[in-house]
Design a protein around this motif. Structure first.
Motif, PDB file in Angstrom:
ATOM      1  N   LEU A  91      -8.277   8.872   4.076  1.00  0.00           N
ATOM      2  CA  LEU A  91      -6.903   8.431   4.302  1.00  0.00           C
ATOM      3  C   LEU A  91      -6.707   6.978   3.888  1.00  0.00           C
ATOM      4  N   ILE A  92      -7.560   6.078   4.362  1.00  0.00           N
ATOM      5  CA  ILE A  92      -7.385   4.661   4.064  1.00  0.00           C
ATOM      6  C   ILE A  92      -7.565   4.384   2.570  1.00  0.00           C
ATOM      7  N   ARG A  96      -4.707   2.773   0.266  1.00  0.00           N
ATOM      8  CA  ARG A  96      -4.966   1.543  -0.487  1.00  0.00           C
ATOM      9  C   ARG A  96      -4.776   1.755  -1.989  1.00  0.00           C
ATOM     10  N   ALA A  97      -5.246   2.882  -2.504  1.00  0.00           N
ATOM     11  CA  ALA A  97      -5.121   3.159  -3.935  1.00  0.00           C
ATOM     12  C   ALA A  97      -3.671   3.348  -4.340  1.00  0.00           C
ATOM     13  N   GLY A  98      -2.908   4.052  -3.507  1.00  0.00           N
ATOM     14  CA  GLY A  98      -1.497   4.271  -3.827  1.00  0.00           C
ATOM     15  C   GLY A  98      -0.706   2.976  -3.827  1.00  0.00           C
ATOM     16  N   ILE A  99      -0.935   2.152  -2.809  1.00  0.00           N
ATOM     17  CA  ILE A  99      -0.232   0.867  -2.726  1.00  0.00           C
ATOM     18  C   ILE A  99      -0.632  -0.044  -3.880  1.00  0.00           C
ATOM     19  N   THR A 100      -1.931  -0.134  -4.117  1.00  0.00           N
ATOM     20  CA  THR A 100      -2.415  -0.994  -5.203  1.00  0.00           C
ATOM     21  C   THR A 100      -1.870  -0.513  -6.548  1.00  0.00           C
ATOM     22  N   GLY A 101      -1.908   0.793  -6.765  1.00  0.00           N
ATOM     23  CA  GLY A 101      -1.394   1.332  -8.018  1.00  0.00           C
ATOM     24  C   GLY A 101       0.080   1.056  -8.196  1.00  0.00           C
ATOM     25  N   TYR A 102       0.850   1.219  -7.124  1.00  0.00           N
ATOM     26  CA  TYR A 102       2.299   0.997  -7.208  1.00  0.00           C
ATOM     27  C   TYR A 102       2.620  -0.479  -7.459  1.00  0.00           C
ATOM     28  N   VAL A 103       2.113  -1.332  -6.609  1.00  0.00           N
ATOM     29  CA  VAL A 103       2.447  -2.753  -6.716  1.00  0.00           C
ATOM     30  C   VAL A 103       1.961  -3.334  -8.046  1.00  0.00           C
ATOM     31  N   THR A 104       0.761  -2.984  -8.441  1.00  0.00           N
ATOM     32  CA  THR A 104       0.211  -3.519  -9.688  1.00  0.00           C
ATOM     33  C   THR A 104       1.019  -3.066 -10.891  1.00  0.00           C
ATOM     34  N   PHE A 105       1.346  -1.770 -10.946  1.00  0.00           N
ATOM     35  CA  PHE A 105       2.079  -1.257 -12.096  1.00  0.00           C
ATOM     36  C   PHE A 105       3.490  -1.820 -12.163  1.00  0.00           C
ATOM     37  N   VAL A 106       4.171  -1.874 -11.035  1.00  0.00           N
ATOM     38  CA  VAL A 106       5.561  -2.351 -11.023  1.00  0.00           C
ATOM     39  C   VAL A 106       5.646  -3.830 -11.375  1.00  0.00           C
ATOM     40  N   ALA A 137      10.915  11.915  -4.701  1.00  0.00           N
ATOM     41  CA  ALA A 137       9.648  12.097  -5.416  1.00  0.00           C
ATOM     42  C   ALA A 137       8.529  11.276  -4.792  1.00  0.00           C
ATOM     43  N   PHE A 138       8.808  10.012  -4.462  1.00  0.00           N
ATOM     44  CA  PHE A 138       7.778   9.171  -3.845  1.00  0.00           C
ATOM     45  C   PHE A 138       7.460   9.646  -2.426  1.00  0.00           C
ATOM     46  N   THR A 139       8.486  10.116  -1.709  1.00  0.00           N
ATOM     47  CA  THR A 139       8.250  10.627  -0.355  1.00  0.00           C
ATOM     48  C   THR A 139       7.312  11.828  -0.383  1.00  0.00           C
ATOM     49  N   ARG A 140       7.550  12.743  -1.310  1.00  0.00           N
ATOM     50  CA  ARG A 140       6.680  13.923  -1.429  1.00  0.00           C
ATOM     51  C   ARG A 140       5.258  13.530  -1.783  1.00  0.00           C
ATOM     52  N   MET A 141       5.120  12.526  -2.643  1.00  0.00           N
ATOM     53  CA  MET A 141       3.782  12.073  -3.010  1.00  0.00           C
ATOM     54  C   MET A 141       3.050  11.532  -1.790  1.00  0.00           C
ATOM     55  N   ILE A 142       3.745  10.728  -0.997  1.00  0.00           N
ATOM     56  CA  ILE A 142       3.125  10.155   0.197  1.00  0.00           C
ATOM     57  C   ILE A 142       2.773  11.254   1.193  1.00  0.00           C
ATOM     58  N   GLU A 143       3.732  12.144   1.464  1.00  0.00           N
ATOM     59  CA  GLU A 143       3.498  13.217   2.430  1.00  0.00           C
ATOM     60  C   GLU A 143       2.283  14.061   2.064  1.00  0.00           C
ATOM     61  N   SER A 144       2.134  14.345   0.772  1.00  0.00           N
ATOM     62  CA  SER A 144       1.016  15.201   0.340  1.00  0.00           C
ATOM     63  C   SER A 144      -0.328  14.506   0.486  1.00  0.00           C
ATOM     64  N   ASN A 145      -0.304  13.180   0.672  1.00  0.00           N
ATOM     65  CA  ASN A 145      -1.559  12.428   0.775  1.00  0.00           C
ATOM     66  C   ASN A 145      -1.830  11.909   2.176  1.00  0.00           C
ATOM     67  N   HIS A 193      -2.071  -3.026   5.342  1.00  0.00           N
ATOM     68  CA  HIS A 193      -2.234  -3.265   6.780  1.00  0.00           C
ATOM     69  C   HIS A 193      -1.116  -2.580   7.564  1.00  0.00           C
ATOM     70  N   VAL A 194       0.122  -2.776   7.132  1.00  0.00           N
ATOM     71  CA  VAL A 194       1.260  -2.188   7.847  1.00  0.00           C
ATOM     72  C   VAL A 194       1.168  -0.668   7.846  1.00  0.00           C
ATOM     73  N   PHE A 195       0.878  -0.094   6.676  1.00  0.00           N
ATOM     74  CA  PHE A 195       0.834   1.356   6.581  1.00  0.00           C
ATOM     75  C   PHE A 195      -0.305   1.937   7.407  1.00  0.00           C
ATOM     76  N   TYR A 196      -1.463   1.340   7.293  1.00  0.00           N
ATOM     77  CA  TYR A 196      -2.616   1.893   7.995  1.00  0.00           C
ATOM     78  C   TYR A 196      -2.455   1.762   9.518  1.00  0.00           C
TER      79      TYR A 196
END
Length: 201
Positions: A91-92, A96-106, A137-145, A193-196
């Motif tokens: 889970l963690i 972390r990977a999703g947040i890092t991937g999102y923030v870095t790419f954007v 779309a982003f909500t579904r991605m988060i929910e599935s993970n 931190h907030v999400f976890y």
């Protein structure tokens, strides 16, 4: 429209090429000076096409903004999905990977960050539908993970995913508009931190 070729390009290829030039021009101009201050004339001058050619590609500024925003969203979804797929299956680590991937790419291209988090709001009603599709779309991605939430977490998974999206959006808006933008690694560590902590009660 005639199918005759011109300079080795068919009519369809010329239309596609003009459309890409307009998308490229809008990607830059809609981020600076911004959507409200970008006229069709300015877009045409930047793309080096006539006003008539513009209307062969798009019905107006709103439709062009939708196309630019939708492309930004799709590219971001693909990048984040890849980051999560490559992460260890905990889970963690997925968080972390999703947040890092999102923030870095954007944030690797400020234009993308501005369009997705600031100009989407300044554009107003024309992007309501596109923005809702993106949130879904982003909500579904988060929910599935986050299917393996700890038993102690009683929050509705869908609402929890929406709250995560809202927090990230506000952090990215701060990065875009602040006189002294927070460091990218600080954005990532704060969001993680907030999400976890939302999951570990």
């Amino acid at each position: 429209m005639s199918g005759r070729s011109y300079r080795g390009m068919s009519a369809e290829e010329r239309l596609a090429e003009r459309r890409e030039r307009l998308l490229s021009a809008a990607y830059t101009l809609y981020s600076d000076p911004g959507f409200p201050d970008t006229t069709i004339e300015r877009l045409c001058a930047s793309a080096r096409i006539s006003n008539r050619a513009f209307y062969e590609c798009f019905s107006g500024r709103d439709e062009l903004m939708q196309a630019v925003y939708d492309r930004c969203v799709q590219e971001t979804l693909q990048s984040v999905s890849k980051s999560i797929e490559q992460a260890p299956d905990t889970l963690i680590d997925r968080i972390r990977a999703g947040i890092t991937g999102y923030v870095t790419f954007v944030t690797e291209d400020r234009r993308r960050a501005r369009i997705m988090h600031l100009e989407v709001r300044r554009a107003g009603d024309c992007l309501i539908t596109s923005r809702q599709r993106a949130v879904t779309a982003f909500t579904r991605m988060i929910e599935s993970n986050i299917t393996d939430l700890p038993d102690a977490v009683k929050a509705n998974r869908h609402l929890l995913a929406l709250s995560m999206i809202g927090a990230l959006q506000e952090l990215l808006i701060e990065w875009v508009v602040a006189d002294e933008a927070p460091a990218i690694d600080h954005l990532i560590s704060t969001a993680t931190h907030v999400f976890y902590r939302s999951f570990v009660t």
